[in-house]
Design a protein around this motif. Structure first.
Motif, mmCIF file in Angstrom:
data_model
loop_
_atom_site.group_PDB
_atom_site.id
_atom_site.type_symbol
_atom_site.label_atom_id
_atom_site.label_comp_id
_atom_site.label_asym_id
_atom_site.label_seq_id
_atom_site.Cartn_x
_atom_site.Cartn_y
_atom_site.Cartn_z
ATOM 1 N N ALA A 178 85.777 42.308 36.433
ATOM 2 C CA ALA A 178 86.940 41.431 36.494
ATOM 3 C C ALA A 178 86.577 40.004 36.115
ATOM 4 N N ILE A 179 87.003 39.631 34.991
ATOM 5 C CA ILE A 179 86.827 38.220 34.604
ATOM 6 C C ILE A 179 87.956 37.420 35.249
ATOM 7 N N HIS A 180 89.161 37.907 35.119
ATOM 8 C CA HIS A 180 90.295 37.388 35.904
ATOM 9 C C HIS A 180 91.328 38.486 36.014
ATOM 10 N N ARG A 181 92.318 38.261 36.901
ATOM 11 C CA ARG A 181 93.327 39.291 37.111
ATOM 12 C C ARG A 181 94.610 38.864 36.418
ATOM 13 N N ASP A 182 95.197 39.801 35.715
ATOM 14 C CA ASP A 182 96.382 39.493 34.924
ATOM 15 C C ASP A 182 97.621 39.712 35.774
ATOM 16 N N PRO A 183 98.379 38.674 36.140
ATOM 17 C CA PRO A 183 99.549 38.845 37.016
ATOM 18 C C PRO A 183 100.666 39.648 36.369
ATOM 19 N N SER A 184 100.576 39.870 35.079
ATOM 20 C CA SER A 184 101.617 40.685 34.434
ATOM 21 C C SER A 184 101.300 42.178 34.545
ATOM 22 N N ARG A 185 100.135 42.538 35.047
ATOM 23 C CA ARG A 185 99.740 43.948 35.165
ATOM 24 C C ARG A 185 99.520 44.274 36.633
ATOM 25 N N THR A 186 100.585 44.601 37.313
ATOM 26 C CA THR A 186 100.489 44.922 38.753
ATOM 27 C C THR A 186 99.999 46.360 38.926
ATOM 28 N N ALA A 187 98.929 46.537 39.701
ATOM 29 C CA ALA A 187 98.359 47.882 39.921
ATOM 30 C C ALA A 187 98.896 48.492 41.215
ATOM 31 N N GLY A 188 99.276 47.667 42.201
ATOM 32 C CA GLY A 188 99.792 48.187 43.477
ATOM 33 C C GLY A 188 99.859 47.086 44.514
ATOM 34 N N VAL A 189 99.903 47.473 45.807
ATOM 35 C CA VAL A 189 99.924 46.465 46.888
ATOM 36 C C VAL A 189 98.867 46.863 47.928
ATOM 37 N N ARG A 190 98.480 45.881 48.717
ATOM 38 C CA ARG A 190 97.577 46.129 49.831
ATOM 39 C C ARG A 190 97.929 45.140 50.926
ATOM 40 N N GLU A 191 97.314 45.313 52.057
ATOM 41 C CA GLU A 191 97.588 44.404 53.162
ATOM 42 C C GLU A 191 97.072 43.008 52.879
ATOM 43 N N PHE A 217 96.364 43.309 41.206
ATOM 44 C CA PHE A 217 96.499 43.298 39.728
ATOM 45 C C PHE A 217 95.332 44.013 39.081
ATOM 46 N N ASP A 218 95.606 44.469 37.847
ATOM 47 C CA ASP A 218 94.533 45.071 37.048
ATOM 48 C C ASP A 218 93.512 44.002 36.688
ATOM 49 N N PRO A 219 92.272 44.324 36.836
ATOM 50 C CA PRO A 219 91.271 43.371 36.349
ATOM 51 C C PRO A 219 91.239 43.405 34.815
ATOM 52 N N VAL A 220 91.322 42.275 34.183
ATOM 53 C CA VAL A 220 91.315 42.238 32.705
ATOM 54 C C VAL A 220 90.343 41.177 32.207
ATOM 55 N N ILE A 221 89.981 41.330 30.930
ATOM 56 C CA ILE A 221 89.221 40.276 30.269
ATOM 57 C C ILE A 221 90.035 39.883 29.038
ATOM 58 N N SER A 222 90.378 38.629 28.918
ATOM 59 C CA SER A 222 91.166 38.178 27.775
ATOM 60 C C SER A 222 90.222 37.883 26.625
ATOM 61 N N LEU A 223 90.347 38.662 25.561
ATOM 62 C CA LEU A 223 89.404 38.513 24.461
ATOM 63 C C LEU A 223 89.899 37.470 23.463
ATOM 64 N N ASP A 224 89.128 36.426 23.367
ATOM 65 C CA ASP A 224 89.399 35.451 22.305
ATOM 66 C C ASP A 224 88.991 36.122 20.989
ATOM 67 N N THR A 225 89.660 35.736 19.913
ATOM 68 C CA THR A 225 89.344 36.347 18.622
ATOM 69 C C THR A 225 88.880 35.283 17.641
ATOM 70 N N ALA A 226 87.710 35.513 17.114
ATOM 71 C CA ALA A 226 87.184 34.600 16.099
ATOM 72 C C ALA A 226 87.324 35.284 14.752
ATOM 73 N N VAL A 227 88.105 34.678 13.872
ATOM 74 C CA VAL A 227 88.334 35.270 12.551
ATOM 75 C C VAL A 227 87.359 34.626 11.558
ATOM 76 N N PHE A 228 86.588 35.483 10.898
ATOM 77 C CA PHE A 228 85.662 35.009 9.864
ATOM 78 C C PHE A 228 86.139 35.560 8.527
#
Lengths: 392, 539
Positions: A178-191, A217-228
């Motif tokens: 988990a680099i960060h959690r994406d609030p748009s991808r809810t996986a479920g709830v917990r206490e 939330f689902d743990p996600v990694i946002s991939l930056d894209t470098a275009v060469f």
């Protein structure tokens, strides 16, 4: 016979005959001669020209250019010829001309359209102004108004047209760590536990269960894209390099547009020559997101010239040092020649490497297999319908 | 045909009639002036029918040229056509003559019909006819022909177009020919008009007054001619624009007559405001003007001397009192003695007339000179190629060479003088006479003396070639100086330190401090002198 010579002869005749009417004639012709010679250059200096044109245009767009001509002086201009020089790829014939007459303080407009069918960085103008007097006593007088520049963005193509899956293989993907959690991808709830942010409390679930529940939330990694973008001529089949390099630029532009739509950060680096960059270098734009950045990148791609400023491998090696960890490296190249070691290196360094081979006139199955073996995702582009027509 | 094309067609159509009217008017004016000149010469020729015949010529020529074009006549057919046309015109002229003058009494002798008037009238008519034909042809050449547009290179018509006449039509040359014909005709009509008014014997009489006369035919000729040139110019522009596929605004044609009228009106107003008669020739006018200027200058000098005398009078009076002179020896008040004016030659016009004449000559010569200058500048290459003018160019070249030589010499002399003055000034700065310098040093305070030691060292160093940069501090400069004079580097440092102290400190500089610096200063001075000698020896 010249009017000037006539005046000299008239003076001699008048001085010999001593008829006052001849002196009047001498003055009339002298005044016409003097006024004609002095009037037009002064009047032309007072003409102000303003060119109204957008600095950027999309491929296929028709850009309207409006020229505003104003005679700011107190002298009229009997005729004024405007000749606008235009880039041939945008207008044919590459000249637009108009002749008009201007009273003092009068304003006139002159419009035309440019058909942006080829990306590039174009000089619009200069506008050549010429004028003259009524009796051709003073000859033609010229002036020049400045040049404006127009950047035509590369053609943006749907990725499917290029033989690439519509769902991009890179971007925001699920990731184990988990680099960060994406609030748009809810996986479920917990206490709810002390320390959890109250912004993520699921109030409905809390009401149902009777205890505070927080969203997971689902743990996600946002991939930056470098275009060469590789514009080394040796990496494209020489017979079709003009088309395929152009297509490569178009592909890079299509990808950055796609990334911008997904609101993902992207950067651009190329070994093509940017006419606005200092020292004949290619554009190197940092990792950013947003519309302003997209415009900057598209402008750079619009301006870029299809000739290399340095070997692509050298540029890739240098710029790879500045890449953020874990980002996707999207390499748009012709045949992929010479990039295999760098792909391996990038892959080992934890980058997601995607290679797009744009030289579809060559058989690139072997290099594609090698690159795939090195861990890169490889796509071989196919000619777009329009380009096929051009090729035929 | 689109709207613009139709408009253009209508414009050409109307334009041709307008041009015919203008040419007709000009030719009639020319012929009338010729008749005036003939009448003034005392020849009783009733040639008014010629004016009528010549006025009809442009229309006839226009119609005949259209016929020739429609019939597409070959070269030999064309010659026969024009021959027949010319003979018919001469015969018609005779018919007009008989209508005007009545049939002459032949008395069985047919040859009496072929008198001098017949040949003279015929020649004049044919002369005007050829001019009219040329003018109309040039006007047609001026207009854009639709056939001029080149077909595509791949078209079968392209080869035909390459060899066609319309491709070789020179529009600008046609305009220049029209313009030149008008101006040459203008000179001709001026001479004729002048000859009709001025007695040829009186032309060389430079003392005679200006003749006041409005020669209507000449005026008509020039007014119509200017309109014709303006029309031709507009046509030429339209043709060029059509060639270049320029989108032409209607405002150009619409405003053209207004602007031409405005230009001519302005020129006429200017002409009416300027003097046209003169009572004094140019040399006399200049002589008069110089005479008046000298008189004015002498009068001013006398007035100044008188004022000085008035100011000195009280002093002179007091001095005479001090000498104890008698009453009668006291100085008298100065009196203003006006200068005796140079006697003017008999019959000299008054000042205003002379000034008016001078103004007239200045304006007239200015216009002619400006026109000549521009003509020379624009046709310089052609004029230089003319064999007839070679001696003149040689003379002008020699004069220009002399001027260049004089200018170069003056520049060199000026530079040499400036250099000498500068060198003397530098020498004076560096080598002030010892006595004066010591006297001055003796008057200095200790602080000033310390500063003097340092600053004079800097001056000497600069004269030696060790220049101090404007933004260099004293310490920085002393570093460089000490490096150049290693044998006295400590002396240089001591002088610099004392200078900085004297310049920037508030405390009192004791006299012994200043005196103590003198040996350092002298050592540095000697070292600099040595260095300078060495450098001069090397040079």
């Amino acid at each position: 016979m010249d009017l000037g010579l006539f005046i000299v002869v008239l003076f001699i005749i008048a001085a010999v005959m001593r008829v006052d009417f001849f002196f009047y004639l001498l003055y009339v012709f002298g005044a016409v001669y003097l006024i004609s010679r002095l009037w037009i250059p002064r009047a032309l200096r007072q003409v102000a020209v303003q060119r109204h044109i957008d600095a950027q245009a999309f491929w296929g767009e028709k850009v309207s250019v409006r020229l505003e001509i104003r005679n700011a002086g107190i002298l009229p201009l009997p005729w004024l010829q405007l000749q606008e020089t235009l880039p041939q790829p945008l207008a044919f014939p590459p000249v637009r001309s108009r002749a008009l007459s201007l009273w003092p303080r009068e304003r006139a407009e002159f419009s035309y359209e440019l058909d942006c069918r080829q990306r590039g960085y174009y000089a619009i103008g200069p506008l050549r102004l010429s004028s003259g007097d009524l009796l051709d006593a003073g000859g033609r007088v010229y002036a020049e108004a400045g040049v404006s520049h127009l950047t035509v963005f590369p053609r943006i193509l749907p990725l499917e047209d290029l033989g690439i899956p519509s769902r991009s293989p890179f971007g925001t993907v699920r990731h184990g760590s988990a680099i960060h959690r994406d609030p748009s991808r809810t996986a479920g709830v917990r206490e709810y536990r002390p320390g959890d942010t109250i912004r993520h409390i699921n109030w409905k679930a809390s009401a149902v269960t009777g205890t505070l529940q927080t969203k997971v939330f689902d743990p996600v990694i946002s991939l930056d894209t470098a275009v060469f973008l590789d514009l080394e001529r040796g990496h494209y089949d020489a017979a079709h390099a003009v088309i395929t390099t152009e297509e490569a630029v178009s592909v890079a532009a299509s990808f950055v547009v796609q990334l911008a739509r997904r609101r993902q950060p992207f950067s651009l680096a190329s070994n093509g020559v940017d006419p606005l960059a200092a020292g004949d270098r290619g554009p190197v734009l940092p990792m950013r997101s947003g519309q302003a950045h997209l415009t900057t990148v598209l402008s750079a791609l619009g301006r870029i010239e299809n000739r290399e400023s340095e070997p692509f491998a050298a540029m890739l090696q240098r710029e790879a040092l500045n890449l953020p960890w874990g980002c996707t490296v999207l390499v748009v190249t012709g045949s992929g020649e010479g990039i295999l070691p760098y792909c391996l290196q990038l892959r080992r360094s934890g980058f997601n490497v995607v290679v797009l081979l744009a030289d579809y006139y060559s058989d690139l199955r072997a290099p594609a297999r090698e690159l795939e073996r090195a861990g890169a995702t490889v796509y071989r582009l196919r000619a777009t319908e329009s380009l096929e027509k051009v090729a035929k | 045909m689109n709207g613009q094309g139709r408009r253009r067609e209508v414009r050409i159509h109307l334009g041709m009639w307008w041009r015919l009217a203008l040419i007709t008017g000009m030719m009639a004016a020319m012929m009338s002036t010729m008749l005036d000149a003939v009448h003034a010469a005392g020849v009783g020729w009733r040639g008014s029918y010629l004016v009528f015949a010549i006025a009809l010529l442009p229309l006839e020529t226009f119609i005949s040229q259209r016929m020739v074009r429609r019939r597409e006549l070959r070269s030999d057919e064309l010659t026969r056509f024009h021959l027949a046309e010319g003979i018919t015109l001469v015969l018609l002229l005779q018919l007009l003559r008989y209508i005007d003058q009545g049939l002459p009494a032949i008395g069985g002798r047919v040859e009496r019909l072929l008198d001098v008037e017949f040949f003279l009238g015929g020649m004049i008519l044919l002369g005007f006819w050829s001019v009219a034909a040329a003018m109309i042809r040039w006007f047609q050449d001026l207009d854009y022909q639709p056939d001029e547009k080149a077909p595509p290179v791949t078209s079968p018509d392209y080869d035909l177009w390459v060899s066609s006449r319309v491709r070789h039509v020179e529009h600008t040359a046609a305009f220049q020919r029209i313009s030149a014909t008008f101006l040459i005709g203008g000179i001709f009509i001026l001479i004729l008009g002048g000859a009709a008014r001025v007695d040829p014997a009186a032309i060389i009489d430079f003392q005679r007054g200006t003749i006041r006369a409005l020669i209507l035919h000449v005026l008509v000729y020039f007014v119509l001619g200017m309109a014709l040139i303006a029309e031709a110019r507009l046509s030429l522009l339209h043709t060029r624009w059509q060639h270049e596929e320029v989108n032409v605004s209607r405002s150009v044609s619409r405003r053209w007559p207004v602007l031409v009228g405005g230009l001519l009106l302005l020129a006429v107003v200017v002409a009416l405001l300027l003097p046209v008669d003169y009572s004094v020739g140019i040399i006399d006018a200049l002589q008069q003007a110089i005479n008046y200027l000298v008189t004015a200058a002498v009068t001013i000098a006398y007035a100044l001397l008188y004022l000085v005398g008035l100011l000195l009078y009280p002093l002179q009076w007091l001095m005479s009192l001090g000498r104890g002179g008698a009453e009668g020896e006291q100085p008298s008040m100065p009196e203003f003695a006006a200068p005796t004016p140079t006697p003017s030659p008999a019959g000299t016009p008054p000042l205003l007339d002379a000034l008016k004449s001078l103004l007239f000559w200045l304006i007239a010569l200015g216009i002619a000179g400006y026109a000549l200058y521009n003509f020379g500048r624009e046709h310089g290459a052609t004029l230089r190629g003319m064999k007839l003018l070679r001696p003149l160019w040689a003379l002008l070249g020699a004069l220009a060479g002399l001027w260049r030589w004089l200018r170069r010499g003056a520049t060199r002399a000026g530079r040499a003088v400036a250099k000498a003055v500068r060198r003397r000034a530098q020498q004076a700065q560096v080598s002030t006479p010892m006595g004066r310098r010591l006297r001055r040093m003796g008057q200095m305070s200790p602080r000033e003396l310390v500063q003097y030691y340092y600053l004079s060292t800097v001056q000497r160093a600069e004269a030696t070639g060790l220049r101090r940069r404007p933004n260099e501090t004293a310490d920085e400069f002393s570093g460089g100086l000490a490096a150049s004079l290693p044998e006295v580097d400590q002396d240089v440092d001591a002088l610099t330190a004392a200078f900085v102290e004297a310049k920037y400190s508030a405390h009192v500089v004791p006299p012994e401090r200043a005196q103590g610096l003198r040996p350092f200063w002298e050592r540095v001075r000697q070292a600099l002198r040595r260095l300078r000698r060495e450098r001069q020896a090397k040079q």
